[in-house]
Design an enzyme around this catalytic site. Structure first.
Site, PDB file in Angstrom:
ATOM      1  N   ASP A  97      42.924 -99.222  77.319  1.00  0.00           N
ATOM      2  CA  ASP A  97      43.115 -98.075  78.207  1.00  0.00           C
ATOM      3  C   ASP A  97      44.578 -97.941  78.626  1.00  0.00           C
ATOM      4  O   ASP A  97      45.139 -96.838  78.637  1.00  0.00           O
ATOM      5  CB  ASP A  97      42.247 -98.221  79.456  1.00  0.00           C
ATOM      6  CG  ASP A  97      40.791 -97.862  79.215  1.00  0.00           C
ATOM      7  OD1 ASP A  97      40.476 -97.275  78.166  1.00  0.00           O
ATOM      8  OD2 ASP A  97      39.962 -98.184  80.089  1.00  0.00           O
ATOM      9  N   HIS A 156      43.306 -96.065  85.225  1.00  0.00           N
ATOM     10  CA  HIS A 156      44.023 -94.895  84.734  1.00  0.00           C
ATOM     11  C   HIS A 156      45.006 -94.342  85.766  1.00  0.00           C
ATOM     12  O   HIS A 156      46.136 -93.993  85.441  1.00  0.00           O
ATOM     13  CB  HIS A 156      43.029 -93.806  84.324  1.00  0.00           C
ATOM     14  CG  HIS A 156      42.107 -94.235  83.236  1.00  0.00           C
ATOM     15  ND1 HIS A 156      42.552 -94.601  81.983  1.00  0.00           N
ATOM     16  CD2 HIS A 156      40.753 -94.367  83.207  1.00  0.00           C
ATOM     17  CE1 HIS A 156      41.517 -94.935  81.228  1.00  0.00           C
ATOM     18  NE2 HIS A 156      40.415 -94.799  81.943  1.00  0.00           N
ATOM     19  N   HIS A 197      39.537-104.342  76.744  1.00  0.00           N
ATOM     20  CA  HIS A 197      39.355-102.893  76.836  1.00  0.00           C
ATOM     21  C   HIS A 197      40.295-102.289  77.869  1.00  0.00           C
ATOM     22  O   HIS A 197      40.815-101.181  77.671  1.00  0.00           O
ATOM     23  CB  HIS A 197      37.915-102.514  77.176  1.00  0.00           C
ATOM     24  CG  HIS A 197      37.723-101.032  77.148  1.00  0.00           C
ATOM     25  ND1 HIS A 197      37.541-100.335  75.970  1.00  0.00           N
ATOM     26  CD2 HIS A 197      37.749-100.103  78.135  1.00  0.00           C
ATOM     27  CE1 HIS A 197      37.450 -99.046  76.244  1.00  0.00           C
ATOM     28  NE2 HIS A 197      37.578 -98.878  77.559  1.00  0.00           N
ATOM     29  N   HIS A 236      41.628 -93.722  74.399  1.00  0.00           N
ATOM     30  CA  HIS A 236      41.396 -94.571  73.234  1.00  0.00           C
ATOM     31  C   HIS A 236      42.086 -93.997  71.997  1.00  0.00           C
ATOM     32  O   HIS A 236      42.658 -94.737  71.187  1.00  0.00           O
ATOM     33  CB  HIS A 236      39.897 -94.723  72.952  1.00  0.00           C
ATOM     34  CG  HIS A 236      39.123 -95.242  74.116  1.00  0.00           C
ATOM     35  ND1 HIS A 236      37.747 -95.190  74.176  1.00  0.00           N
ATOM     36  CD2 HIS A 236      39.527 -95.828  75.275  1.00  0.00           C
ATOM     37  CE1 HIS A 236      37.341 -95.710  75.322  1.00  0.00           C
ATOM     38  NE2 HIS A 236      38.405 -96.103  75.999  1.00  0.00           N
TER      39      HIS A 236
END
Length: 315
Positions: free
Chosen positions: A246, A269, A242, A84
């Site tokens: 990321d 991720h 969101h 973030h």
């Protein structure tokens, strides 16, 4: 360009400090941001560890991608949950900053990037005298894994197209796309919070994750497949926004903003990092460029420069 690109590198106007808790460690943590010289990049320093090494915010330093992105040695000096913060620095155009952190995790704040935006706004941004360089995507690069995929494609600007697909009525299939600059980030992306399922809590705690997670820093989906936060959602599609946040943070570990389009389906991720490694490992897939001059406040031309200067980016 679809999004205006800026000619010179930036740093912070002055020092700024934030405190909070680590979403996974559950421990208090304080983080200090210091202005840094041109070509420093983003550098973390663990000040709670004697003799700890500097950890550069580069894809080559990724040490973990389970539920967050961690930099450094998982068994030694490392800093987790950097995504973030990295998204904010990249979107707001902060190229150089020295970051001191007194724990192994960036504070989660309210689960979004809003607090980092506010901190940077508090001290402002200082222009430096060195040209900023960009990574321009020249050809498609795609990574696939068990029904998920991510890819870079050439594009006249910096664009993200993210799609998620959850087996939960509260989320379902959501898609969000945007050419991202500082204004778009502030308005449409920065306030989107991390999220999770109540049914996963005990398993995560047992594995040492989410020890600091709460309704104050996460959107929580309860047993009835509904959001249990009293205030509800900040955006109708906050979940996919969101995921875009990321992705922006993970791709900022290239060491420079890219000119191109990043697309993903059911990403995370690990997939983001794999796609970035795939791009940077193919020297024919990108070039390093910078602006030559401006006309009436707009970029007039981008020219290729010697990529060897940016060898630390490579994997």
């Amino acid at each position: 360009m679809g999004v205006e690109l800026h000619e010179y590198q930036n740093t912070l106007g002055s020092r700024v400090t934030l405190s909070g808790i680590g979403v996974h460690s559950g421990k208090p943590v304080t983080i200090h941001f210091h202005p840094a010289d041109s070509d420093t990049g983003i550098v973390f320093q663990r000040v709670d560890r004697t003799g700890g090494r500097e950890i550069r915010a580069l894809v080559s330093e990724i040490g973990g991608t389970d539920l967050c992105t961690a930099l450094g040695d998982p068994a030694g000096d490392h800093v987790a949950t950097v995504e973030h913060l990295m998204a904010t620095l990249s979107a707001l155009g902060v190229d150089n900053v020295a970051i001191e952190v007194d724990g192994n995790e960036v504070p989660i704040m309210d689960g979004s990037a809003a607090a980092f935006v506010e901190a940077i706004d508090q001290v402002g941004i200082q222009r430096l005298d060195t040209k900023r360089r960009y990574i321009r995507v020249l050809k498609p690069v795609r990574i696939e894994n068990r029904g998920s995929w991510a890819e870079f494609r050439p594009h006249d600007g910096t664009r993200f197209e993210v799609e998620i697909d959850f087996d939960s009525p509260a989320i379902g299939r959501q898609h969000y796309a945007a050419d991202v600059d500082a204004d778009v980030f502030r308005r449409d992306i920065a306030r989107a919070r991390t999220f999770g399922f109540m049914r996963d809590v005990e398993h995560l705690w047992a594995a040492g994750y989410a020890l600091g997670s709460s309704l104050e820093n996460s959107v929580v989906i309860g047993e009835g497949d509904s959001v249990i936060n009293m205030e509800g959602l900040r955006y109708d599609n906050e979940f996919v926004r969101h995921k875009m946040l990321d992705a922006m943070g993970d791709l900022a570990l290239a060491g420079a903003r890219f000119i191109g389009c990043f697309r993903s389906y059911r990403g995370g991720h690990r997939l983001n990092a794999a796609a970035l490694r795939g791009l940077l490992s193919d020297r024919s897939a990108f070039e390093i460029v910078e602006t030559t001059h401006r006309e009436r406040g707009r970029v007039a031309e981008m020219v290729a420069v010697n990529a060897a200067v940016y060898a630390p980016w490579m994997i």
